[in-house]
Motif scaffolding. Structure first.
Motif, PDB file in Angstrom:
ATOM      1  N   ASP A 137       0.839  -1.245   0.157  1.00  0.00           N
ATOM      2  CA  ASP A 137      -0.061  -0.114  -0.013  1.00  0.00           C
ATOM      3  C   ASP A 137       1.021   1.157  -0.231  1.00  0.00           C
ATOM      4  O   ASP A 137       1.605   1.533   1.049  1.00  0.00           O
ATOM      5  CB  ASP A 137      -0.697  -0.079   1.227  1.00  0.00           C
ATOM      6  CG  ASP A 137      -1.916   1.041   1.106  1.00  0.00           C
ATOM      7  OD1 ASP A 137      -1.874   1.994   0.407  1.00  0.00           O
ATOM      8  OD2 ASP A 137      -2.618   1.251   2.198  1.00  0.00           O
ATOM      9  N   TRP A 172      -2.691   7.188  -1.539  1.00  0.00           N
ATOM     10  CA  TRP A 172      -3.551   7.510  -2.675  1.00  0.00           C
ATOM     11  C   TRP A 172      -3.131   9.099  -3.093  1.00  0.00           C
ATOM     12  O   TRP A 172      -2.600   9.886  -2.414  1.00  0.00           O
ATOM     13  CB  TRP A 172      -4.696   7.393  -1.980  1.00  0.00           C
ATOM     14  CG  TRP A 172      -5.206   6.154  -1.254  1.00  0.00           C
ATOM     15  CD1 TRP A 172      -5.197   5.773  -0.111  1.00  0.00           C
ATOM     16  CD2 TRP A 172      -5.656   5.047  -2.088  1.00  0.00           C
ATOM     17  NE1 TRP A 172      -5.572   4.689   0.167  1.00  0.00           N
ATOM     18  CE2 TRP A 172      -5.935   4.084  -1.135  1.00  0.00           C
ATOM     19  CE3 TRP A 172      -5.847   4.737  -3.372  1.00  0.00           C
ATOM     20  CZ2 TRP A 172      -6.276   2.724  -1.513  1.00  0.00           C
ATOM     21  CZ3 TRP A 172      -6.181   3.548  -3.927  1.00  0.00           C
ATOM     22  CH2 TRP A 172      -6.568   2.431  -2.761  1.00  0.00           C
ATOM     23  N   PRO A 205      -4.180   5.187  -6.641  1.00  0.00           N
ATOM     24  CA  PRO A 205      -3.039   4.712  -6.074  1.00  0.00           C
ATOM     25  C   PRO A 205      -1.568   5.808  -6.358  1.00  0.00           C
ATOM     26  O   PRO A 205      -1.846   6.395  -7.149  1.00  0.00           O
ATOM     27  CB  PRO A 205      -2.394   3.458  -6.742  1.00  0.00           C
ATOM     28  CG  PRO A 205      -3.559   2.984  -7.087  1.00  0.00           C
ATOM     29  CD  PRO A 205      -4.482   3.822  -7.689  1.00  0.00           C
ATOM     30  N   THR A 209     -10.784   0.005   4.329  1.00  0.00           N
ATOM     31  CA  THR A 209     -10.379   0.522   2.969  1.00  0.00           C
ATOM     32  C   THR A 209     -10.623  -0.507   2.043  1.00  0.00           C
ATOM     33  O   THR A 209     -11.169  -0.286   1.057  1.00  0.00           O
ATOM     34  CB  THR A 209      -8.940   0.707   3.087  1.00  0.00           C
ATOM     35  OG1 THR A 209      -8.520   1.643   3.998  1.00  0.00           O
ATOM     36  CG2 THR A 209      -8.336   1.254   1.822  1.00  0.00           C
ATOM     37  N   VAL A 258     -12.993   0.554  -1.477  1.00  0.00           N
ATOM     38  CA  VAL A 258     -12.449   0.245  -2.648  1.00  0.00           C
ATOM     39  C   VAL A 258     -13.525  -0.538  -3.466  1.00  0.00           C
ATOM     40  O   VAL A 258     -13.552   0.052  -4.873  1.00  0.00           O
ATOM     41  CB  VAL A 258     -10.988  -0.730  -2.551  1.00  0.00           C
ATOM     42  CG1 VAL A 258     -10.800  -1.189  -4.013  1.00  0.00           C
ATOM     43  CG2 VAL A 258      -9.966   0.212  -2.196  1.00  0.00           C
ATOM     44  N   TRP A 292     -14.400   1.612  -7.151  1.00  0.00           N
ATOM     45  CA  TRP A 292     -14.332   1.071  -8.435  1.00  0.00           C
ATOM     46  C   TRP A 292     -15.190  -0.221  -8.632  1.00  0.00           C
ATOM     47  O   TRP A 292     -15.726  -0.520  -7.572  1.00  0.00           O
ATOM     48  CB  TRP A 292     -12.587   0.354  -8.453  1.00  0.00           C
ATOM     49  CG  TRP A 292     -11.711   1.419  -8.731  1.00  0.00           C
ATOM     50  CD1 TRP A 292     -10.991   1.924 -10.050  1.00  0.00           C
ATOM     51  CD2 TRP A 292     -10.861   2.074  -7.676  1.00  0.00           C
ATOM     52  NE1 TRP A 292     -10.223   2.885  -9.754  1.00  0.00           N
ATOM     53  CE2 TRP A 292      -9.957   2.873  -8.401  1.00  0.00           C
ATOM     54  CE3 TRP A 292     -10.796   1.902  -6.328  1.00  0.00           C
ATOM     55  CZ2 TRP A 292      -8.987   3.621  -7.817  1.00  0.00           C
ATOM     56  CZ3 TRP A 292      -9.779   2.767  -5.634  1.00  0.00           C
ATOM     57  CH2 TRP A 292      -9.091   3.445  -6.286  1.00  0.00           C
ATOM     58  N   ASP A 340      -7.582  -1.277 -14.571  1.00  0.00           N
ATOM     59  CA  ASP A 340      -7.253  -1.741 -13.188  1.00  0.00           C
ATOM     60  C   ASP A 340      -6.017  -0.983 -12.955  1.00  0.00           C
ATOM     61  O   ASP A 340      -4.729  -1.310 -13.351  1.00  0.00           O
ATOM     62  CB  ASP A 340      -6.834  -3.342 -13.148  1.00  0.00           C
ATOM     63  CG  ASP A 340      -6.608  -3.649 -12.070  1.00  0.00           C
ATOM     64  OD1 ASP A 340      -6.174  -2.863 -10.961  1.00  0.00           O
ATOM     65  OD2 ASP A 340      -6.334  -4.717 -12.089  1.00  0.00           O
ATOM     66  N   LEU A 394      -4.362  -1.956  -7.756  1.00  0.00           N
ATOM     67  CA  LEU A 394      -4.745  -1.709  -6.163  1.00  0.00           C
ATOM     68  C   LEU A 394      -4.027  -2.810  -5.610  1.00  0.00           C
ATOM     69  O   LEU A 394      -3.874  -3.955  -5.898  1.00  0.00           O
ATOM     70  CB  LEU A 394      -6.279  -1.910  -6.181  1.00  0.00           C
ATOM     71  CG  LEU A 394      -6.893  -1.000  -6.845  1.00  0.00           C
ATOM     72  CD1 LEU A 394      -8.541  -1.283  -6.665  1.00  0.00           C
ATOM     73  CD2 LEU A 394      -6.999   0.388  -6.279  1.00  0.00           C
TER      74      LEU A 394
END
Length: 270
Positions: free
Chosen positions: A98, A101, A139, A172, A176, A180, A232, A235
């Motif tokens: 991670d 963002w 991201p 989170t 997400v 999306w 995509d 993530l």
């Protein structure tokens, strides 16, 4: 000759060709070479010429003469920047953690509402999800490409970009799923696997790598794949559903790239 399917539109294949091999030409790619190289993946000469004209009108290709005086086309500076930004997505390994963002917050006056539509379309095309009306999220590694894109389109005056982390209140991974459409993204990965997984399995059984066949299969795989890292955005795996197909499709593409790209370059003449 196999006809080009809807999955491999001539204009997209030309961009893919320049991204894969066109930048390695010593100068502009001659028109005759474009026609030869696109014929190998089923595109006829009239389709090449009309698609090149569209790319020229969009400012991505510029007419130029080769050292021998033949008519050809070279990439515009904007097109080179687009391909360089794309390289970081297309050839990058899946993210392993991670990274935080990037948030895009925009406000467009009602008198310029058409730009609001363009902004939403571009942010979506870059892989951003929608956190709230006027607030888009992706991201953090997509910051540089987002900045380049908004500046190139003269939309940067309407947007503020922020880096940050998600602090709640919903988990989170749950958020997400709202930001999306993960089911739709998974279907894109499965379609890639259905189309190009059998191609890879066939190459694994072969002992040689004929340049024209390698070029054909690599260019079609790259043309399919290069759109996926925008659908995509990559993530972090802990935020995705169990048995997420993204890692499998990435593995198929990267193995095809390793096996076929250089042999294909022989056929491309670079």
């Amino acid at each position: 000759m196999i006809n080009v399917s809807d999955q491999h539109a001539p204009r997209s294949l030309i961009v893919t060709l320049y991204g894969a091999y066109g930048r390695d030409f010593p100068g502009p790619v001659p028109v005759a070479e474009l026609i030869r190289l696109l014929a190998a993946v089923g595109v006829d000469a009239p389709s090449v010429r009309s698609s090149v004209s569209r790319l020229k009108r969009r400012g991505l290709l510029l007419p130029a003469r080769t050292a021998e005086g033949a008519a050809g086309y070279e990439l515009s500076p904007d097109a080179r920047q687009l391909l360089q930004d794309g390289d970081r997505r297309v050839y990058a390994p899946p993210p392993d953690g991670d990274e935080g963002w990037v948030l895009a917050v925009f406000s467009v006056p009602e008198s310029e509402r058409q730009k609001r539509h363009v902004l939403r379309s571009r942010l979506s095309g870059l892989g951003f999800g929608t956190a709230a009306p006027g607030v888009w999220i992706a991201p953090a590694r997509l910051y540089e490409e987002t900045r380049h894109t908004l500046h190139r389109l003269r939309l940067d005056g309407y947007v503020d970009l922020f880096r940050g982390e998600h602090l709640g209140f919903a988990p989170t991974a749950e958020s997400v799923g709202r930001w999306w459409d993960l089911a739709a993204i998974a279907k894109e990965h499965e379609a890639f696997l259905d189309r190009h997984g059998p191609v890879l399995r066939t190459w694994r059984r072969r002992t040689g790598t004929p340049p024209e066949e390698a070029y054909h299969d690599y260019l079609l795989a790259l043309d399919s794949w290069r759109h996926l890292p925008y659908t995509d955005p990559g993530l972090p795996a802990p935020l995705l559903p169990v048995d997420w197909p993204g890692a499998r499709s990435a593995a198929v593409f990267h193995e095809l790239h390793e096996r076929l790209r250089d042999a294909g370059a022989e056929f491309a003449g670079v």
